[in-house]
Motif scaffolding. Structure first.
Motif, PDB file in Angstrom:
ATOM      1  N   THR A  42       0.822  -1.223   0.000  1.00  0.00           N
ATOM      2  CA  THR A  42       0.000   0.000   0.000  1.00  0.00           C
ATOM      3  C   THR A  42       0.857   1.276   0.000  1.00  0.00           C
ATOM      4  N   ILE A  43       0.411   2.284  -0.740  1.00  0.00           N
ATOM      5  CA  ILE A  43       1.218   3.511  -0.889  1.00  0.00           C
ATOM      6  C   ILE A  43       0.520   4.716  -0.247  1.00  0.00           C
ATOM      7  N   HIS A  44       1.320   5.593   0.341  1.00  0.00           N
ATOM      8  CA  HIS A  44       0.831   6.875   0.887  1.00  0.00           C
ATOM      9  C   HIS A  44       0.644   7.816  -0.314  1.00  0.00           C
ATOM     10  N   PRO A  45      -0.545   8.418  -0.486  1.00  0.00           N
ATOM     11  CA  PRO A  45      -0.753   9.308  -1.638  1.00  0.00           C
ATOM     12  C   PRO A  45       0.274  10.431  -1.729  1.00  0.00           C
ATOM     13  N   ALA A  46       0.824  10.876  -0.587  1.00  0.00           N
ATOM     14  CA  ALA A  46       1.841  11.934  -0.639  1.00  0.00           C
ATOM     15  C   ALA A  46       3.099  11.455  -1.371  1.00  0.00           C
ATOM     16  N   ASP A  47       3.366  10.154  -1.348  1.00  0.00           N
ATOM     17  CA  ASP A  47       4.509   9.632  -2.104  1.00  0.00           C
ATOM     18  C   ASP A  47       4.240   9.701  -3.616  1.00  0.00           C
ATOM     19  N   ILE A  48       2.992   9.495  -3.988  1.00  0.00           N
ATOM     20  CA  ILE A  48       2.633   9.646  -5.417  1.00  0.00           C
ATOM     21  C   ILE A  48       2.795  11.117  -5.803  1.00  0.00           C
ATOM     22  N   ALA A  49       2.371  12.004  -4.897  1.00  0.00           N
ATOM     23  CA  ALA A  49       2.511  13.447  -5.152  1.00  0.00           C
ATOM     24  C   ALA A  49       3.982  13.832  -5.305  1.00  0.00           C
ATOM     25  N   LEU A  62      13.003   8.006  -7.206  1.00  0.00           N
ATOM     26  CA  LEU A  62      12.541   9.204  -7.910  1.00  0.00           C
ATOM     27  C   LEU A  62      12.452  10.425  -6.997  1.00  0.00           C
ATOM     28  N   THR A  63      12.352  10.195  -5.684  1.00  0.00           N
ATOM     29  CA  THR A  63      12.162  11.336  -4.764  1.00  0.00           C
ATOM     30  C   THR A  63      13.379  11.578  -3.882  1.00  0.00           C
ATOM     31  N   GLY A  64      14.270  10.586  -3.790  1.00  0.00           N
ATOM     32  CA  GLY A  64      15.449  10.744  -2.936  1.00  0.00           C
ATOM     33  C   GLY A  64      15.161  10.556  -1.463  1.00  0.00           C
ATOM     34  N   ARG A  65      13.964  10.052  -1.130  1.00  0.00           N
ATOM     35  CA  ARG A  65      13.665   9.765   0.290  1.00  0.00           C
ATOM     36  C   ARG A  65      12.858   8.467   0.358  1.00  0.00           C
ATOM     37  N   PRO A  66      12.882   7.803   1.530  1.00  0.00           N
ATOM     38  CA  PRO A  66      12.189   6.509   1.620  1.00  0.00           C
ATOM     39  C   PRO A  66      10.687   6.663   1.415  1.00  0.00           C
ATOM     40  N   ALA A  67      10.061   5.606   0.921  1.00  0.00           N
ATOM     41  CA  ALA A  67       8.595   5.604   0.853  1.00  0.00           C
ATOM     42  C   ALA A  67       8.039   5.558   2.282  1.00  0.00           C
ATOM     43  N   THR A  68       6.806   6.042   2.436  1.00  0.00           N
ATOM     44  CA  THR A  68       6.226   6.262   3.765  1.00  0.00           C
ATOM     45  C   THR A  68       5.418   5.041   4.218  1.00  0.00           C
ATOM     46  N   PRO A  69       5.692   4.526   5.426  1.00  0.00           N
ATOM     47  CA  PRO A  69       4.921   3.367   5.898  1.00  0.00           C
ATOM     48  C   PRO A  69       3.485   3.738   6.262  1.00  0.00           C
ATOM     49  N   PHE A  70       2.598   2.725   6.260  1.00  0.00           N
ATOM     50  CA  PHE A  70       1.186   2.985   6.572  1.00  0.00           C
ATOM     51  C   PHE A  70       1.027   3.619   7.944  1.00  0.00           C
ATOM     52  N   ARG A  71       1.846   3.196   8.940  1.00  0.00           N
ATOM     53  CA  ARG A  71       1.635   3.731  10.297  1.00  0.00           C
ATOM     54  C   ARG A  71       1.804   5.252  10.326  1.00  0.00           C
ATOM     55  N   GLN A  72       2.639   5.797   9.434  1.00  0.00           N
ATOM     56  CA  GLN A  72       2.762   7.260   9.401  1.00  0.00           C
ATOM     57  C   GLN A  72       1.496   7.905   8.835  1.00  0.00           C
ATOM     58  N   TRP A  73       0.954   7.271   7.784  1.00  0.00           N
ATOM     59  CA  TRP A  73      -0.317   7.788   7.243  1.00  0.00           C
ATOM     60  C   TRP A  73      -1.372   7.765   8.345  1.00  0.00           C
ATOM     61  N   ALA A  74      -1.420   6.679   9.121  1.00  0.00           N
ATOM     62  CA  ALA A  74      -2.419   6.537  10.182  1.00  0.00           C
ATOM     63  C   ALA A  74      -2.254   7.651  11.215  1.00  0.00           C
ATOM     64  N   THR A  75      -1.015   7.948  11.596  1.00  0.00           N
ATOM     65  CA  THR A  75      -0.765   9.011  12.574  1.00  0.00           C
ATOM     66  C   THR A  75      -1.221  10.365  12.016  1.00  0.00           C
ATOM     67  N   GLU A  76      -0.890  10.622  10.761  1.00  0.00           N
ATOM     68  CA  GLU A  76      -1.243  11.918  10.159  1.00  0.00           C
ATOM     69  C   GLU A  76      -2.756  12.102  10.010  1.00  0.00           C
ATOM     70  N   HIS A  77      -3.496  10.979   9.846  1.00  0.00           N
ATOM     71  CA  HIS A  77      -4.922  11.084   9.523  1.00  0.00           C
ATOM     72  C   HIS A  77      -5.842  10.586  10.635  1.00  0.00           C
ATOM     73  N   ALA A  78      -5.302  10.433  11.837  1.00  0.00           N
ATOM     74  CA  ALA A  78      -6.113   9.894  12.947  1.00  0.00           C
ATOM     75  C   ALA A  78      -7.395  10.706  13.149  1.00  0.00           C
ATOM     76  N   ALA A  79      -7.298  12.025  12.975  1.00  0.00           N
ATOM     77  CA  ALA A  79      -8.473  12.882  13.239  1.00  0.00           C
ATOM     78  C   ALA A  79      -9.675  12.480  12.380  1.00  0.00           C
ATOM     79  N   ALA A  80      -9.424  11.954  11.211  1.00  0.00           N
ATOM     80  CA  ALA A  80     -10.534  11.577  10.317  1.00  0.00           C
ATOM     81  C   ALA A  80     -11.328  10.388  10.851  1.00  0.00           C
ATOM     82  N   PHE A  81     -10.776   9.673  11.841  1.00  0.00           N
ATOM     83  CA  PHE A  81     -11.441   8.478  12.378  1.00  0.00           C
ATOM     84  C   PHE A  81     -12.026   8.741  13.767  1.00  0.00           C
ATOM     85  N   ARG A  82     -11.858   9.970  14.289  1.00  0.00           N
ATOM     86  CA  ARG A  82     -12.340  10.262  15.660  1.00  0.00           C
ATOM     87  C   ARG A  82     -13.783  10.731  15.654  1.00  0.00           C
TER      88      ARG A  82
END
Ligand SMILES: NC(=O)c1ccc[n+]([C@@H]2O[C@H](COP(=O)([O-])OP(=O)(O)OC[C@H]3O[C@@H](n4cnc5c(N)ncnc54)[C@H](OP(=O)(O)O)[C@@H]3O)[C@@H](O)[C@H]2O)c1
Length: 277
Positions: A160-167, A257-277
């Protein structure tokens, strides 16, 4: 001028930030309702509907680079309108299923749009991401109201990919040289199962969540209501066994392509926790 379509969406919002941060020059974000949106400072909000190419004339005026999400409407007309407006380069979001599952109807639709773009006379870059971390937003109501997630195939792991990595890849393709005529399959850094995603969301929320396994038939009833019968069947066929190494493979395209590691799902979860509260 760069025009970002899907600018209020998962990829588009992150892409506007990426383009602003790198000083990419003038950027427009397309939306169907400019009164409703707040874009980063310096980004011009323009209205248009990808289902009605005629509505895109002012949005496309002066644009040389176009970021195009697909599945929102009339791609052949949109590409023709872009060509007539003088667009030189299109970065298209397609899907990894074009190469992993070309027999699926949805993959055929993506492949047809890729072909239209390649035949358009404009320069092109094609992004083929795997499933998005943001698809778990489908669980938000159930988590908020019941602390429960109902899923089939809970132990199937996909990269699974973090959409910000696609961006981040899209930004590189839009502003850096060397990406024209290239097709990039994109994944996250590891395979993650639905069970692991629920655990990551529980950790991010600081509350217990329960996962209830459901049958294919139950899942089909849920999914068909928002993605249609055919796509729901295709996705469930895939999850239920029509898998292959090409789909399961973790790729290094995002870091390359970006020069930085791809982002794990747990980071996406931390960034978007508010959407599940
Ligand atoms: N989800 C996945 O697992 C997956 C996997 C592979 C590929 N993809 C591809 O990824 C893309 C979706 O990216 P995303 O998640 O960033 O999108 P998204 O969050 O679903 O949102 C896309 C945006 O498109 C705009 N939109 C919808 N219909 C429109 C129309 N008729 N005309 C103009 N704008 C319209 C909406 O903005 P407004 O309401 O502001 O107009 C919306 O915010 C699609 O091309 C999809 O095929 C998705």
């Amino acid at each position: 001028m760069i025009l970002v379509t899907g600018a209020t969406g998962n990829i588009g919002r992150a892409l506007l930030e990426e383009l602003r941060a790198c000083g990419a020059g003038p950027v427009r974000g397309l939306t169907r309702d400019a009164a409703r949106v707040t874009f980063p400072e310096g980004v011009e909000a323009v209205e248009g509907d990808l289902g009605r190419a005629g509505s895109l004339n002012s949005a496309l005026n002066g644009v040389r680079s176009l970021f195009l999400v697909q599945g929102m409407g009339a791609e052949s007309e949109v590409l023709e309108a872009a060509r007539q407006a003088g667009v030189e380069h299109v970065v298209l979001v397609s899907s990894i299923t074009v190469q992993t599952h070309p027999h699926l109807p949805a993959a055929g639709v993506n492949a047809a749009v890729e072909r239209l773009l390649k035949d358009s006379g404009m320069a092109w870059t094609i992004l083929r991401p795997t499933q998005f971390a943001s698809n778990t937003l489908w669980w938000a109501t159930s988590i908020r109201e019941h602390g429960t997630v109902h899923v089939p195939y809970a132990d199937l792991g996909l990269p699974t990919i973090h959409p910000a990595d696609i961006a981040a890849v899209a930004r590189a393709a839009l502003v850096e040289p060397g990406h024209r005529g290239r097709t990039y399959p994109l994944t996250g850094p590891e395979r993650v199962t639905a069970r692991q995603q629920v655990a990551a969301l529980a950790a991010a929320l600081g509350q217990e969540l329960s996962l209830v396994g459901i049958s294919r038939e139950q899942a089909h009833r849920q999914m068909a209501s928002f993605m249609g019968d055919e796509t729901a069947n295709a996705v469930l066929d895939l999850m239920g066994g029509d898998l292959n190494e090409e789909l399961l493979k973790v790729r290094d395209t995002v870091p390359q392509l970006t020069g930085r590691p791809a982002t794990p799902f747990r980071q996406w979860a931390t960034e978007h926790a508010a959407a599940f509260r």
